[in-house]
Enzyme design. Structure first.
Site, short mmCIF file in Angstrom:
data_model
loop_
_atom_site.label_atom_id
_atom_site.label_comp_id
_atom_site.label_asym_id
_atom_site.label_seq_id
_atom_site.Cartn_x
_atom_site.Cartn_y
_atom_site.Cartn_z
N PRO A 1 -6.27 -2.09 2.22
CA PRO A 1 -6.07 -1.28 1.02
C PRO A 1 -4.90 -1.68 0.13
CG PRO A 1 -5.23 -0.12 2.94
CD PRO A 1 -5.87 -1.39 3.44
N CYS B 1 -0.32 0.27 9.62
CA CYS B 1 -0.58 1.63 9.11
C CYS B 1 -2.03 1.84 8.68
CB CYS B 1 0.38 1.97 7.97
SG CYS B 1 2.06 2.17 8.57
N HIS B 2 -2.53 0.94 7.83
CA HIS B 2 -3.91 1.11 7.36
C HIS B 2 -4.68 -0.21 7.35
CE1 HIS B 2 -1.22 4.06 5.37
NE2 HIS B 2 -2.10 4.90 5.87
N GLY B 3 -4.12 -1.22 8.03
CA GLY B 3 -4.87 -2.46 8.22
C GLY B 3 -4.85 -3.48 7.11
N HIS C 1 0.86 -1.19 0.00
CA HIS C 1 0.00 0.00 0.00
C HIS C 1 0.89 1.23 0.00
CE1 HIS C 1 -2.99 2.82 2.17
NE2 HIS C 1 -3.24 2.81 0.88
#
Ligand code: FES
Length: 183
Positions: A162, A147-149, A128
């Site tokens: 993501p 960071c964003h899963g 990502h």
């Protein structure tokens, strides 16, 4: 009398044959471009990596340093790389999910070397935005990127979140049962 070829069109604004004028323009531009390339080449060539740097592009790693069920983070070309010694359960989980719906479908066998499926070698940056995922998080038993899963499975394939792509498998080859050359 004007020296104009029969059939040639004269540009009324400049009194010159436009096709001749275009030719001169194109020829001038071609010479200028060639000159620029000749001048630029030494500078561009200077930017190519030296032999020393190219040698660093490959590393050799002794896989016996990694116990079963563990991974070692190796720095390669300035970035982290995970060398993971997968357990039988991790391999079985990855293979069982080969047919699952995935963003970046890839069989587990395509991500490891034949006969050496315990060794999974993947780039340690999330696809990502490049954070370093940690092993053991997420519901697929692989890596979790805080960071964003993004969640990766035990083959490093993206399963949730993501990140668009699987963890990258670099070019590598086993030189022996214990030594791998990466890059
Ligand atoms: S950088 Fe890993 S999920 Fe965004």
């Amino acid at each position: 009398m004007a020296d104009t070829a029969v059939g040639a069109k004269t540009d009324p604004a400049h009194g010159e044959d436009p096709s001749r004028r275009d030719f001169i323009y194109i020829a001038t531009m071609a010479v200028a471009a060639g000159g620029a390339a000749a001048i630029a080449w030494p500078f561009i060539d200077q930017m190519n990596p030296s032999a020393d740097t190219r040698a660093l592009a490959s590393i050799e790693f002794d896989v016996t340093k990694v116990p079963e069920g563990q991974q070692v983070v190796v720095k390669w070309r300035g970035k982290p790389l995970f060398v993971r010694n997968r357990t039988k359960a991790e391999i079985a989980k990855a293979v069982a999910d080969d047919g699952a719906s995935m963003k970046d479908p890839e069989k587990d066998s395509a991500r490891v070397k034949p006969g050496k499926s315990q060794w999974l070698i993947v780039g340690g940056n999330c696809t990502h935005l490049g954070c370093v995922p940690t092993f053991g998080g997420g519901e697929y038993g692989g890596w979790f990127c805080p960071c964003h899963g993004s969640v990766y499975d035990t083959s490093g394939r993206i399963r949730k979140g993501p990140a668009p792509k699987n963890l990258v498998v670099p070019e590598y080859a086993f030189l022996s049962d214990t030594k791998v050359k990466i890059g």
